[in-house]
Design a protein around this motif. Structure first.
Motif, PDB file in Angstrom:
ATOM      1  N   HIS A   6       1.893  -1.146  -3.216  1.00 28.70           N
ATOM      2  CA  HIS A   6       0.622  -0.682  -2.678  1.00 28.70           C
ATOM      3  C   HIS A   6       0.260   0.664  -3.279  1.00 28.70           C
ATOM      4  CE1 HIS A   6       2.777   2.179  -0.166  1.00 28.70           C
ATOM      5  NE2 HIS A   6       3.640   1.212   0.058  1.00 28.70           N
ATOM      6  N   CYS A   7      -1.008   1.020  -3.106  1.00 32.39           N
ATOM      7  CA  CYS A   7      -1.482   2.319  -3.575  1.00 32.39           C
ATOM      8  C   CYS A   7      -1.099   3.397  -2.563  1.00 32.39           C
ATOM      9  CB  CYS A   7      -2.990   2.278  -3.777  1.00 32.39           C
ATOM     10  SG  CYS A   7      -3.883   1.977  -2.235  1.00 32.39           S
ATOM     11  N   LEU A   8      -1.419   4.621  -2.877  1.00 37.26           N
ATOM     12  CA  LEU A   8      -1.033   5.742  -2.011  1.00 37.26           C
ATOM     13  C   LEU A   8      -1.636   5.639  -0.617  1.00 37.26           C
ATOM     14  CD1 LEU A   8       0.502   8.463  -1.929  1.00 37.26           C
ATOM     15  CD2 LEU A   8      -1.597   9.547  -2.715  1.00 37.26           C
ATOM     16  N   CYS A   9      -2.906   5.242  -0.509  1.00 37.87           N
ATOM     17  CA  CYS A   9      -3.552   5.180   0.814  1.00 37.87           C
ATOM     18  C   CYS A   9      -3.243   3.878   1.539  1.00 37.87           C
ATOM     19  CB  CYS A   9      -5.057   5.403   0.696  1.00 37.87           C
ATOM     20  SG  CYS A   9      -5.993   3.972   0.113  1.00 37.87           S
ATOM     21  N   GLY A  10      -2.705   2.893   0.830  1.00 39.08           N
ATOM     22  CA  GLY A  10      -2.319   1.636   1.471  1.00 39.08           C
ATOM     23  C   GLY A  10      -3.421   0.590   1.521  1.00 39.08           C
ATOM     24  N   ALA A  11      -4.626   0.931   1.075  1.00 46.35           N
ATOM     25  CA  ALA A  11      -5.735  -0.026   1.147  1.00 46.35           C
ATOM     26  C   ALA A  11      -5.509  -1.231   0.234  1.00 46.35           C
ATOM     27  CB  ALA A  11      -7.051   0.665   0.786  1.00 46.35           C
ATOM     28  N   VAL A  12      -4.904  -0.978  -0.904  1.00 44.94           N
ATOM     29  CA  VAL A  12      -4.671  -2.059  -1.862  1.00 44.94           C
ATOM     30  C   VAL A  12      -3.202  -2.460  -1.826  1.00 44.94           C
ATOM     31  CG1 VAL A  12      -4.798  -2.778  -4.271  1.00 44.94           C
ATOM     32  CG2 VAL A  12      -6.475  -1.141  -3.377  1.00 44.94           C
ATOM     33  N   PHE A  72      -7.358   0.733 -10.646  1.00 39.97           N
ATOM     34  CA  PHE A  72      -6.929   1.792  -9.728  1.00 39.97           C
ATOM     35  C   PHE A  72      -7.654   1.652  -8.404  1.00 39.97           C
ATOM     36  CE2 PHE A  72     -10.739   4.442 -10.020  1.00 39.97           C
ATOM     37  CZ  PHE A  72     -11.302   3.997 -11.202  1.00 39.97           C
ATOM     38  N   CYS A  73      -7.111   2.331  -7.373  1.00 38.92           N
ATOM     39  CA  CYS A  73      -7.735   2.305  -6.053  1.00 38.92           C
ATOM     40  C   CYS A  73      -8.828   3.358  -6.011  1.00 38.92           C
ATOM     41  CB  CYS A  73      -6.706   2.583  -4.959  1.00 38.92           C
ATOM     42  SG  CYS A  73      -7.463   2.793  -3.331  1.00 38.92           S
ATOM     43  N   ARG A  74     -10.016   2.900  -5.645  1.00 39.63           N
ATOM     44  CA  ARG A  74     -11.166   3.795  -5.598  1.00 39.63           C
ATOM     45  C   ARG A  74     -11.071   4.788  -4.440  1.00 39.63           C
ATOM     46  NH1 ARG A  74     -16.433   0.584  -7.002  1.00 39.63           N
ATOM     47  NH2 ARG A  74     -15.434  -0.920  -5.659  1.00 39.63           N
ATOM     48  N   ARG A  75     -10.312   4.449  -3.395  1.00 44.28           N
ATOM     49  CA  ARG A  75     -10.205   5.339  -2.240  1.00 44.28           C
ATOM     50  C   ARG A  75      -9.270   6.513  -2.528  1.00 44.28           C
ATOM     51  NH1 ARG A  75      -8.536   2.752   3.134  1.00 44.28           N
ATOM     52  NH2 ARG A  75      -9.107   4.806   3.879  1.00 44.28           N
ATOM     53  N   CYS A  76      -8.097   6.229  -3.116  1.00 47.90           N
ATOM     54  CA  CYS A  76      -7.100   7.294  -3.277  1.00 47.90           C
ATOM     55  C   CYS A  76      -6.812   7.636  -4.740  1.00 47.90           C
ATOM     56  CB  CYS A  76      -5.804   6.913  -2.567  1.00 47.90           C
ATOM     57  SG  CYS A  76      -4.929   5.532  -3.308  1.00 47.90           S
ATOM     58  N   GLY A  77      -7.327   6.829  -5.660  1.00 45.76           N
ATOM     59  CA  GLY A  77      -7.139   7.135  -7.075  1.00 45.76           C
ATOM     60  C   GLY A  77      -5.824   6.661  -7.661  1.00 45.76           C
TER      61      GLY A  77
HETATM   62 ZN   LIG Z   1      -5.596   3.591  -2.197  1.00 45.39          ZN
END
Ligand SMILES: [Zn+2]
Ligand SMILES: [Zn+2]
Length: 140
Positions: A6-12, A72-77
């Motif tokens: 997952h990405c840093l913010c967890g959204a993806v 990449f994740c648009r929320r956390c980069g």
């Molecule tokens: Zn993210």
């Protein structure tokens, strides 16, 4: 064996199936600039082995060239992976898959290194010949 990442913010969230075909380090300027680091750790998978299981709507793609679609994740980069459609492969960053044991077998684009690593592994000037590179090795 499956791995989830997952990405840093967890959204993806994403899942890989089976084992990667190759693992190693890329020293190219493009990866270094994108990752803000001196080197990146990659894992190469068949495209079908990698699935985004959540947050697809947050995934943005940057294409410097047609060969590489950097996702990449648009929320956390967080940088997640690079799709390589010409080879039907996906490079998932090793850091995206915390449960995968990272066992590097080579270095690519070592001609561009800013962080020489004396680990005894092959140091390719650019890419292996089977994926369109010169296949040439450089000394450590
Ligand atoms: Zn993210
Ligand atoms: Zn690179």
């Amino acid at each position: 064996m499956n791995h989830t990442g997952h990405c840093l913010c967890g959204a993806v969230e994403l899942r890989t199936t089976g084992a990667p075909e190759a693992m190693g380090y890329c020293h190219c300027t493009t990866c270094r600039t994108w990752a803000s680091g001196p080197v990146v750790a990659f894992t190469i998978w068949k495209a079908e082995a990698v699935t985004i299981t959540a947050g697809e709507e947050h995934v943005h793609t940057f294409e410097k060239t047609e060969r590489s679609k950097r996702k990449f994740c648009r929320r956390c980069g967080s940088q997640l992976m690079i799709a390589i459609p010409t080879l039907d492969r996906v490079n998932v960053f090793a850091t995206t898959l915390p449960t995968l044991v990272f066992k590097p077998s080579l270095h690519v684009n070592y001609a561009e290194t800013v962080l020489p690593m004396r680990d005894g592994l092959p140091k390719l000037k650019d890419f292996p010949a089977e994926v369109g590179g010169s296949g040439e090795s450089l000394p450590e």
